[in-house]
Design a protein around this motif. Structure first.
Motif, short mmCIF file in Angstrom:
data_model
loop_
_atom_site.label_atom_id
_atom_site.label_comp_id
_atom_site.label_asym_id
_atom_site.label_seq_id
_atom_site.Cartn_x
_atom_site.Cartn_y
_atom_site.Cartn_z
N PHE A 1 -28.50 18.94 -9.22
CA PHE A 1 -28.49 17.81 -10.02
C PHE A 1 -28.54 18.25 -11.35
CE2 PHE A 1 -30.79 16.46 -6.19
CZ PHE A 1 -30.13 15.19 -5.93
N LEU A 2 -28.63 19.32 -11.65
CA LEU A 2 -28.43 19.89 -13.20
C LEU A 2 -26.95 19.67 -13.37
CD1 LEU A 2 -29.15 21.31 -15.65
CD2 LEU A 2 -28.88 23.51 -14.56
N LEU A 3 -26.09 20.13 -12.46
CA LEU A 3 -24.50 20.09 -12.84
C LEU A 3 -24.09 18.89 -12.61
CD1 LEU A 3 -23.77 23.56 -11.19
CD2 LEU A 3 -24.19 23.13 -13.62
N GLY A 4 -24.80 17.88 -11.74
CA GLY A 4 -24.21 16.23 -11.86
C GLY A 4 -24.68 15.53 -12.72
N SER A 5 -25.99 14.58 -12.12
CA SER A 5 -26.29 13.62 -13.25
C SER A 5 -26.67 14.16 -14.66
CB SER A 5 -27.59 13.02 -12.66
OG SER A 5 -27.26 12.27 -11.24
N ALA A 6 -27.42 15.40 -14.72
CA ALA A 6 -27.97 15.66 -16.00
C ALA A 6 -26.91 16.21 -16.89
CB ALA A 6 -28.94 17.08 -15.69
N LEU A 7 -25.65 17.01 -16.34
CA LEU A 7 -24.79 17.09 -17.36
C LEU A 7 -23.82 15.88 -17.45
CD1 LEU A 7 -23.17 20.62 -16.32
CD2 LEU A 7 -23.87 19.80 -18.71
N GLY A 8 -23.85 14.72 -16.52
CA GLY A 8 -23.18 13.69 -16.65
C GLY A 8 -23.54 12.79 -18.12
N GLY A 9 -25.17 12.78 -18.06
CA GLY A 9 -25.83 12.18 -18.99
C GLY A 9 -25.68 12.98 -20.45
N LEU A 10 -25.39 14.12 -20.56
CA LEU A 10 -25.10 14.91 -21.66
C LEU A 10 -23.68 14.43 -22.33
CD1 LEU A 10 -26.02 18.32 -22.65
CD2 LEU A 10 -23.71 17.87 -22.60
N LEU A 11 -22.83 14.34 -21.29
CA LEU A 11 -21.51 14.03 -21.74
C LEU A 11 -21.25 12.66 -22.43
CD1 LEU A 11 -19.54 15.39 -18.47
CD2 LEU A 11 -19.82 16.47 -20.91
N HIS A 12 -22.18 11.76 -21.65
CA HIS A 12 -22.15 10.43 -22.28
C HIS A 12 -22.84 10.49 -23.73
CE1 HIS A 12 -20.44 7.75 -19.59
NE2 HIS A 12 -21.12 8.32 -18.39
N GLN A 13 -23.78 11.28 -23.73
CA GLN A 13 -24.35 11.34 -25.14
C GLN A 13 -23.39 11.99 -26.23
OE1 GLN A 13 -27.85 13.73 -24.44
NE2 GLN A 13 -29.09 12.14 -23.27
N ARG A 14 -22.67 12.90 -25.69
CA ARG A 14 -21.38 12.91 -26.63
C ARG A 14 -20.36 11.96 -27.12
NH1 ARG A 14 -20.53 18.55 -27.96
NH2 ARG A 14 -22.28 19.70 -27.67
N HIS A 15 -20.39 10.92 -26.24
CA HIS A 15 -19.41 9.69 -26.43
C HIS A 15 -18.31 10.03 -26.13
CE1 HIS A 15 -21.89 7.91 -30.12
NE2 HIS A 15 -22.68 7.88 -28.84
N TRP A 16 -18.28 11.02 -24.83
CA TRP A 16 -17.03 11.36 -24.11
C TRP A 16 -17.04 10.60 -22.96
CZ3 TRP A 16 -17.50 17.60 -24.22
CH2 TRP A 16 -17.47 17.94 -25.54
N LEU A 17 -15.84 10.80 -22.12
CA LEU A 17 -15.51 9.68 -21.02
C LEU A 17 -15.67 10.62 -19.60
CD1 LEU A 17 -12.51 7.41 -22.07
CD2 LEU A 17 -15.11 6.93 -21.98
N PRO A 18 -16.84 10.92 -19.10
CA PRO A 18 -16.90 11.48 -17.68
C PRO A 18 -16.09 10.47 -16.68
CG PRO A 18 -18.99 10.84 -18.38
CD PRO A 18 -17.98 10.42 -19.22
N LEU A 19 -15.04 11.15 -16.03
CA LEU A 19 -14.44 10.27 -14.95
C LEU A 19 -14.68 10.92 -13.52
CD1 LEU A 19 -11.19 9.98 -16.81
CD2 LEU A 19 -13.04 8.40 -16.61
N HIS A 20 -15.05 9.93 -12.56
CA HIS A 20 -15.16 10.40 -11.31
C HIS A 20 -13.82 10.36 -10.55
CE1 HIS A 20 -18.45 9.81 -8.00
NE2 HIS A 20 -18.01 11.03 -8.24
N VAL A 21 -13.37 11.87 -10.46
CA VAL A 21 -12.01 11.90 -9.95
C VAL A 21 -12.04 13.23 -9.44
CG1 VAL A 21 -11.00 10.45 -11.77
CG2 VAL A 21 -11.37 13.05 -12.29
N SER A 22 -10.89 13.33 -8.57
CA SER A 22 -10.47 14.58 -8.03
C SER A 22 -8.93 14.82 -8.52
CB SER A 22 -10.32 14.93 -6.48
OG SER A 22 -9.84 16.02 -5.90
N ALA A 23 -8.51 15.90 -9.05
CA ALA A 23 -7.17 16.11 -9.95
C ALA A 23 -6.64 17.37 -9.71
CB ALA A 23 -7.50 15.85 -11.44
N LEU A 24 -5.38 17.28 -9.58
CA LEU A 24 -4.45 18.53 -9.12
C LEU A 24 -3.38 18.72 -10.34
CD1 LEU A 24 -4.75 16.75 -6.26
CD2 LEU A 24 -4.30 19.04 -5.56
N LYS A 25 -2.99 19.89 -10.29
CA LYS A 25 -1.96 20.13 -11.31
C LYS A 25 -0.69 20.01 -10.48
CE LYS A 25 -0.35 23.23 -14.92
NZ LYS A 25 1.10 23.89 -14.49
#
Length: 333
Positions: A120-144
């Motif tokens: 939960f620290l690496l999930g919801s808690a860090l997600g809240g922190l990213l929003h507090q920075r006014h960034w856009l956390p996206l729920h994705v899986s991504a590949l190069k």
């Protein structure tokens, strides 16, 4: 100072003990100093001015002066508090620090599993922190991919992690992230900054890929889903996001199809990809989120990918996707 994980026999869920040392990691483009050992994250040398600190003091039962209270989440004044019964209480402040309190009632078991606390620290808690920075956390899986970084999203159960892992194993394309990645609106190009290097896969997807479940961490909320660490398969730096693909389930008898979408539909797809949008509305503004999602939709390609749900037909159903990615590769050469 040490960043090397400590091996403990017999601990559940791949747990590690708490430590009085300070540990240093990097994720989402942030340098983190932590009182907790976080073996899921890439370690870095000690830094004098970390972007984020994780501390373990006591935390009050409720967030003072909260303007939003709903179940496990309280928010207000650029802070939020997340309470997970039987696990821990997390207070996230000003996009800079996370205070963690393990003294949460948990019935007959007096101590919460460290692995669950980190989850939960690496999930919801860090997600809240990213929003507090006014960034856009996206729920994705991504590949190069050979055609740039492609990200996959969709409603819960749409198969974004499954298709990401499938392409990783069958095509040999490196994973950039799974579950959550972040766009920083102040950057001129839409760089996708990766989160923790782990994949969450359903039991049937693991079986189809020939991966045993033994030794994997079972997801707390979904009994047949497992966490797979793929440190060697992940990219550890940001890359420009080329395309976002909204996954949908095809009707019975319908062939797989990939369709480019633009305008309002593309904007809606980006908005639907936001991680914990209720946090974004609190710490940014609805208008601010709309503005940044509109800007992102204009800078990337957005697609709708409909495919049959059977894993037995996966290699056939992904052909429209592979063909489009190869066209992008040819166009870029």
């Amino acid at each position: 100072m040490s960043n090397s994980p400590t091996s403990v026999q017999g601990e559940r869920r791949g747990n590690l003990p708490f430590s009085n040392e300070r540990f240093y990691y990097r994720t989402y483009g942030l340098n983190i100093e932590s009182q907790l050992e976080l073996p899921e994250l890439p370690a870095i040398p000690p830094c004098a001015e970390p972007d984020v600190v994780v501390l373990t003091p006591g935390v009050e039962d409720q967030l003072e002066d909260a303007t939003f209270r709903k179940g496990w989440l309280e928010m207000g004044d650029d802070r939020c508090q997340i309470t997970i019964e039987g696990i821990a209480r997390y207070r996230v402040e000003h996009g800079q620090r996370i205070l963690l309190d393990r003294r949460v009632p948990r019935g007959v078991d007096p101590v919460a599993d460290p692995g669950d606390i980190r989850l939960f620290l690496l999930g919801s808690a860090l997600g809240g922190l990213l929003h507090q920075r006014h960034w856009l956390p996206l729920h994705v899986s991504a590949l190069k991919t050979p055609g740039g970084v492609w990200a996959f999203t969709g409603h819960s159960g749409a198969g974004k992690s499954t298709i990401g892992a499938w392409l990783h194993y069958t095509q040999g394309w490196p994973l950039v992230t799974d579950d959550v990645a972040v766009i920083k609106p102040h950057e001129e190009e839409p760089y996708l900054h990766p989160g923790p290097p782990r994949v969450k896969l359903w039991k049937d997807a693991l079986a189809a890929l020939g991966i045993e479940t033994e030794g994997l961490v079972r997801d707390l909320t979904r009994e047949d889903k497992y966490h797979l660490m793929l440190n060697k398969g992940f990219q550890d730096r940001p890359y420009p996001l080329k395309a976002l693909v909204m996954l949908e389930r095809a009707e019975e008898g319908e062939s797989a199809s990939l369709e480019r979408i633009t305008g309002v539909d593309a904007f809606k797809s980006v908005m639907a990809t936001l991680y914990r949008p209720e946090m974004g509305n609190e710490f940014n503004t609805p208008a601010g989120l709309m503005r940044e999602c509109t800007k992102l939709a204009s800078k990337i390609e957005v697609y709708r990918f409909r495919r049959p749900w059977s894993l037995d037909d996966m290699n056939t159903s992904i052909q429209p996707l592979l063909e489009r990615i190869m066209l992008e590769q040819d166009a870029g050469t």
